[in-house]
Design an enzyme around this catalytic site. Structure first.
Site, PDB file in Angstrom:
ATOM      1  N   GLY A  23       0.819  -1.217   0.000  1.00 22.90           N
ATOM      2  CA  GLY A  23       0.000   0.000   0.000  1.00 22.90           C
ATOM      3  C   GLY A  23       0.850   1.262   0.000  1.00 22.90           C
ATOM      4  O   GLY A  23       0.587   2.210  -0.761  1.00 22.90           O
TER       5      GLY A  23
ATOM      6  N   ARG B  55       7.457  -9.904 -14.155  1.00 15.69           N
ATOM      7  CA  ARG B  55       8.486 -10.869 -13.716  1.00 15.69           C
ATOM      8  C   ARG B  55       9.033 -11.644 -14.911  1.00 15.69           C
ATOM      9  O   ARG B  55      10.258 -11.782 -15.059  1.00 15.69           O
ATOM     10  CB  ARG B  55       7.888 -11.833 -12.680  1.00 15.69           C
ATOM     11  CG  ARG B  55       7.678 -11.151 -11.348  1.00 15.69           C
ATOM     12  CD  ARG B  55       7.168 -12.084 -10.270  1.00 15.69           C
ATOM     13  NE  ARG B  55       7.192 -11.395  -8.984  1.00 15.69           N
ATOM     14  CZ  ARG B  55       6.300 -11.563  -8.015  1.00 15.69           C
ATOM     15  NH1 ARG B  55       5.302 -12.417  -8.169  1.00 15.69           N
ATOM     16  NH2 ARG B  55       6.413 -10.896  -6.874  1.00 15.69           N
TER      17      ARG B  55
ATOM     18  N   HIS C 288      -3.368 -16.177 -10.394  1.00 17.00           N
ATOM     19  CA  HIS C 288      -2.092 -15.759  -9.797  1.00 17.00           C
ATOM     20  C   HIS C 288      -1.634 -16.863  -8.857  1.00 17.00           C
ATOM     21  O   HIS C 288      -1.631 -16.724  -7.652  1.00 17.00           O
ATOM     22  CB  HIS C 288      -2.327 -14.459  -9.027  1.00 17.00           C
ATOM     23  CG  HIS C 288      -1.068 -13.798  -8.560  1.00 17.00           C
ATOM     24  ND1 HIS C 288       0.048 -13.660  -9.345  1.00 17.00           N
ATOM     25  CD2 HIS C 288      -0.772 -13.193  -7.387  1.00 17.00           C
ATOM     26  CE1 HIS C 288       0.971 -12.999  -8.654  1.00 17.00           C
ATOM     27  NE2 HIS C 288       0.499 -12.715  -7.468  1.00 17.00           N
TER      28      HIS C 288
HETATM   29  N1  APR Z   1      -8.332  -2.678   7.400  1.00 13.57           N
HETATM   30  C1  APR Z   1      -7.302  -1.922   6.965  1.00 13.57           C
HETATM   31  N2  APR Z   1      -6.036  -2.362   6.945  1.00 13.57           N
HETATM   32  C2  APR Z   1      -5.807  -3.604   7.377  1.00 13.57           C
HETATM   33  C3  APR Z   1      -6.832  -4.458   7.834  1.00 13.57           C
HETATM   34  C4  APR Z   1      -8.160  -3.931   7.830  1.00 13.57           C
HETATM   35  N3  APR Z   1      -9.196  -4.668   8.251  1.00 13.57           N
HETATM   36  N4  APR Z   1      -6.283  -5.638   8.189  1.00 13.57           N
HETATM   37  C5  APR Z   1      -4.955  -5.536   7.965  1.00 13.57           C
HETATM   38  N5  APR Z   1      -4.674  -4.309   7.472  1.00 13.57           N
HETATM   39  C6  APR Z   1      -3.365  -3.756   7.118  1.00 13.57           C
HETATM   40  C7  APR Z   1      -2.255  -4.142   8.088  1.00 13.57           C
HETATM   41  O1  APR Z   1      -2.335  -3.364   9.284  1.00 13.57           O
HETATM   42  C8  APR Z   1      -1.009  -3.851   7.263  1.00 13.57           C
HETATM   43  O2  APR Z   1      -0.503  -2.552   7.500  1.00 13.57           O
HETATM   44  O3  APR Z   1      -2.898  -4.265   5.876  1.00 13.57           O
HETATM   45  C9  APR Z   1      -1.500  -3.990   5.825  1.00 13.57           C
HETATM   46  C10 APR Z   1      -0.789  -5.086   5.053  1.00 13.57           C
HETATM   47  O4  APR Z   1       0.531  -4.713   4.909  1.00 13.57           O
HETATM   48  P1  APR Z   1       1.761  -5.732   4.994  1.00 13.57           P
HETATM   49  O5  APR Z   1       1.600  -6.622   6.181  1.00 13.57           O
HETATM   50  O6  APR Z   1       3.010  -4.942   4.852  1.00 13.57           O
HETATM   51  O7  APR Z   1       1.534  -6.670   3.706  1.00 13.57           O
HETATM   52  P2  APR Z   1       1.893  -6.301   2.182  1.00 13.57           P
HETATM   53  O8  APR Z   1       3.243  -6.808   1.867  1.00 13.57           O
HETATM   54  O9  APR Z   1       1.564  -4.899   1.924  1.00 13.57           O
HETATM   55  O10 APR Z   1       0.860  -7.264   1.421  1.00 13.57           O
HETATM   56  C11 APR Z   1      -0.522  -7.007   1.465  1.00 13.57           C
HETATM   57  O11 APR Z   1      -0.901  -7.843  -0.746  1.00 13.57           O
HETATM   58  O12 APR Z   1       0.571  -8.834  -2.229  1.00 13.57           O
HETATM   59  C12 APR Z   1      -0.439  -9.053  -1.293  1.00 13.57           C
HETATM   60  O13 APR Z   1       0.020 -11.257  -0.380  1.00 13.57           O
HETATM   61  C13 APR Z   1       0.041  -9.881  -0.114  1.00 13.57           C
HETATM   62  O14 APR Z   1      -2.107 -10.280   0.889  1.00 13.57           O
HETATM   63  C14 APR Z   1      -0.927  -9.483   0.956  1.00 13.57           C
HETATM   64  C15 APR Z   1      -1.258  -8.024   0.614  1.00 13.57           C
END
Ligand code: APR
Length: 313
Positions: free
Chosen positions: A15, A152, A176
């Site tokens: 994000g 990729r 995917h």
């Molecule tokens: N509402 C808002 N944000 C949320 C919620 C929710 N209900 N639940 C979790 N989050 C947030 C988390 O707090 C975290 O900051 O989603 C974010 C996910 O970020 P990361 O853990 O860094 O994961 P990221 O690498 O960004 O991947 C996110 O994308 O590529 C896919 O497989 C990956 O499913 C994963 C997603």
């Protein structure tokens, strides 16, 4: 005239990367949402302070609620757990279904006309969850997978042939997952099919590396999954929509008879413009390619059935 608004749900690795790319390309104002208190506000402020360095003029807002997302043109959903080493994308199914359902219902209430771009894994199933939860037409619910998988494949071809990525046009269909369908005969370097440039065993090796591309990064990072390329890929889709570029990109979409696939989400070539999906491009596949695409689609269907069995939808 006000700028377009793009909301990014989940201010984690994907994000925050997407928000940065959106700001850098001045596609519109950005709203970053996360459940972690103060974190999206901190990242948004940091990005506002990056503006004077990079010279972009957009507003970036961080929030723990959905008020600020109202009337978004595009919502990119990245909230959910990423993979850890040894996990498949499907292992995330139950947890991420709950998160994507909750987030999508909030988003749909505040931005009934938005186009949704899903990034959360397992991608095809999560796009289905957002489609069902939002009730939006299929033209406005897309998943980001094919752009990343093609990127990729392109990167690996570029490394192999020592040629500019700009010359390469890769073609990947399907879900995917491990059964995605990179198609070599539609993958070209300066217009030349790679089948003319590389022996079959090298093509097979690059295709396998593409299929394992996500896992390769998870293994290296150990605590999470890829985020630079996924974040950038979601923004490329947003750009084609907001600028009405009508780019043909491989996207996860609801197939309604296309390629003989009915009633499931799967990666297909799509023309993306201001209305979202403007056309699903259909090309003639060989028997083997078609079989592989159908296997991939049936895997997505099974996952979606599992979601219903779990009682999440
Ligand atoms: N509402 C808002 N944000 C949320 C919620 C929710 N209900 N639940 C979790 N989050 C947030 C988390 O707090 C975290 O900051 O989603 C974010 C996910 O970020 P990361 O853990 O860094 O994961 P990221 O690498 O960004 O991947 C996110 O994308 O590529 C896919 O497989 C990956 O499913 C994963 C997603």
């Amino acid at each position: 005239m006000s700028r377009p608004k793009i909301s990014v749900i989940g201010a984690g690795n994907v994000g925050a990367t997407a928000a940065m790319r959106l700001a850098e390309s001045e596609l519109g104002d950005v709203v970053l949402v996360d459940i972690v208190e103060d974190m999206p506000q901190g990242k948004a402020l940091d990005l506002m302070e990056m503006g004077p360095v990079v010279k972009y003029d957009v507003n970036i807002t961080g929030t723990n609620g959905y008020e600020e997302t109202a009337d978004s043109d595009i919502v990119i959903i990245t909230s959910g757990l990423p993979r850890k080493p040894g996990m498949s994308r499907d292992d995330l199914l139950a947890t991420n279904t709950k998160i994507v359902t909750q987030v999508t219902s909030e988003v749909a209430k505040k931005s009934p006309n938005a186009i949704l771009i899903l990034v959360t894994n397992p991608l095809d199933a999560m796009t289905y969850v957002a489609y069902k939860t939002s009730g939006f037409p299929r033209e406005r619910v897309l998943g980001m997978a094919g752009v990343l998988d093609s990127a990729r494949f392109t990167a690996f071809i570029s490394m192999e042939l020592d040629v500019s990525v700009d010359n390469i046009q890769a073609f990947v269909l399907g879900g995917h997952g491990d059964d995605m369908v990179p198609i070599a005969r539609f993958t070209t370097v300066a217009g030349i099919p790679i089948t003319e440039l590389l022996p079959q065993d090298r093509i097979d090796a690059l295709i396998q590396r593409t299929r394992d591309g996500g896992a390769e990064i998870v293994k290296l990072l150990k605590t999470g999954s890829a985020f630079y390329a996924p974040g950038a890929s979601a923004v490329q889709m947003a750009e084609s929509i907001l600028k009405d570029k009508k780019k043909i990109l491989p996207c996860c979409v609801y197939a309604d008879g296309e390629y003989g696939i009915d009633g499931t989400f799967v990666g297909l070539p799509v023309k993306l413009g201001r209305n979202g999906i403007e056309e699903i491009i259909q090309v003639k596949l060989t028997k083997k390619e078609k079989e592989e695409l159908h296997i991939s689609a049936s895997h997505v269907k099974e996952l979606c059935e599992r979601i219903h069995e779990l009682g999440h939808l």
